[in-house]
Design a protein around this motif. Structure first.
Motif, PDB file in Angstrom:
ATOM      1  N   GLN A 174       0.809  -1.130  -0.039  1.00  9.84           N
ATOM      2  CA  GLN A 174      -0.061   0.141  -0.105  1.00  9.84           C
ATOM      3  C   GLN A 174       0.713   1.256  -0.042  1.00  9.84           C
ATOM      4  N   ILE A 175       0.431   2.320  -0.586  1.00 13.31           N
ATOM      5  CA  ILE A 175       1.194   3.674  -0.732  1.00 13.31           C
ATOM      6  C   ILE A 175       0.875   4.255   0.402  1.00 13.31           C
ATOM      7  N   SER A 176       1.843   4.211   1.473  1.00 13.15           N
ATOM      8  CA  SER A 176       1.494   4.900   2.754  1.00 13.15           C
ATOM      9  C   SER A 176       1.929   6.347   2.858  1.00 13.15           C
ATOM     10  N   ASP A 177       2.724   6.810   1.740  1.00 14.14           N
ATOM     11  CA  ASP A 177       2.899   8.247   1.646  1.00 14.14           C
ATOM     12  C   ASP A 177       3.468   8.772   0.375  1.00 14.14           C
ATOM     13  N   MET A 178       3.191   9.924  -0.226  1.00 13.72           N
ATOM     14  CA  MET A 178       3.248  10.194  -1.493  1.00 13.72           C
ATOM     15  C   MET A 178       3.468  11.854  -1.318  1.00 13.72           C
ATOM     16  N   GLN A 179       4.755  12.360  -1.513  1.00 15.30           N
ATOM     17  CA  GLN A 179       5.110  13.724  -1.460  1.00 15.30           C
ATOM     18  C   GLN A 179       5.725  14.114  -3.073  1.00 15.30           C
TER      19      GLN A 179
ATOM     20  N   THR B 165       8.008  17.987 -10.417  1.00 12.33           N
ATOM     21  CA  THR B 165       7.116  17.127 -11.196  1.00 12.33           C
ATOM     22  C   THR B 165       7.326  15.667 -11.079  1.00 12.33           C
ATOM     23  N   ASP B 166       8.069  15.462  -9.774  1.00 12.88           N
ATOM     24  CA  ASP B 166       8.167  13.861  -9.445  1.00 12.88           C
ATOM     25  C   ASP B 166       7.443  13.771  -8.175  1.00 12.88           C
ATOM     26  N   TYR B 167       7.497  12.415  -7.577  1.00 11.26           N
ATOM     27  CA  TYR B 167       7.090  11.880  -6.539  1.00 11.26           C
ATOM     28  C   TYR B 167       8.037  11.235  -5.578  1.00 11.26           C
ATOM     29  N   ARG B 168       8.224  11.536  -4.290  1.00 11.89           N
ATOM     30  CA  ARG B 168       8.714  10.541  -3.555  1.00 11.89           C
ATOM     31  C   ARG B 168       7.505   9.659  -2.654  1.00 11.89           C
ATOM     32  N   ILE B 169       7.651   8.270  -2.871  1.00 17.90           N
ATOM     33  CA  ILE B 169       6.551   7.520  -2.242  1.00 17.90           C
ATOM     34  C   ILE B 169       7.115   6.547  -1.455  1.00 17.90           C
TER      35      ILE B 169
END
Length: 220
Positions: free
Chosen positions: A11-16, A20-24
């Motif tokens: 499960q994606i528990s965090d998404m920052q 233009t990118d994400y750190r998940i």
């Protein structure tokens, strides 16, 4: 390299957002993380991601704008369930088919028929991927190696057995669900090889035409 045999549900528990990118951050559920190192690859809903931070029950990865454009990550949110598979070892059993973790496009679930023990699912692929779909060929859907049982234009039919439904996020599919698709890697390379010297020409001339097939002896 992966096989399309899902090892755990995460499960994606965090998404920052980072521009233009994400750190998940992915919570890994029952996935054995004991042999995973920084820099290792983990297929996340069929997308090959590199672990940049590790915990006993999670990993952190960066998702580039290219991945966001080509995959379902464009609409994922915190809490999204994901299929997980660690990169295969050279000594692993090859249970599915060759999966690179490079998503070709996003498809849409068109219909689901509950047949009791199994589901019959029709998926609409982008038109550009229709040529790579073949009856009894392989396709990767959200990281799951599956057999194409019928093809109608850009739509294809899957038959899902109880084990697959239980062990993957397919159990949550409904009409309209967006899914990551990766076509068979051999079909992609075969198409490119058939272009021969024409592969060096600009992209607009890199389609397989009837003329190319005739030149290579496929048409008479």
């Amino acid at each position: 390299m992966f096989t399309g045999i899902i090892e755990a549900l995460g499960q994606i528990s965090d998404m920052q957002s980072r521009g233009t990118d994400y750190r998940i951050t992915i919570s890994t559920g029952k996935l054995d993380m004991s042999d995973v190192k920084i820099g290792d690859s983990i297929a996340t809903n069929g997308v090959c991601l590199t672990a940049v931070e590790l915990g006993e029950h999670h990993y952190v990865a960066d998702v580039s704008i290219e991945t966001i454009k080509r995959s379902g990550f464009a609409h994922y949110k915190k809490g999204q369930a994901v299929n997980l598979e660690k990169a295969m070892a050279a000594t692993s059993r090859f249970g599915g088919h060759i999966v690179s973790g490079h998503v070709d496009g996003v498809g849409e679930v068109k219909s689901i028929t509950d047949l009791g023990q199994t589901w019959e699912v029709w998926v609409k692929a982008p038109d550009s991927l229709a040529k790579y779909l073949a009856e009894k060929g392989s396709v990767t859907v959200d990281g799951v190696s599956l057999t194409v049982n019928a093809v109608n234009g850009a739509e294809f039919r899957l038959t899902l057995v109880p084990h697959t439904l239980k062990e993957t996020i397919i159990q949550h599919y409904k009409s309209g669900t967006q899914v990551n698709l990766e076509v068979d890697v051999i079909a992609r390379y075969l198409e490119r090889l058939m272009l021969g010297d024409k592969a060096a020409q600009p992209n607009e001339s890199n389609d397989i035409s009837l003329a190319v097939l005739a030149e290579n002896g496929y048409l008479k």
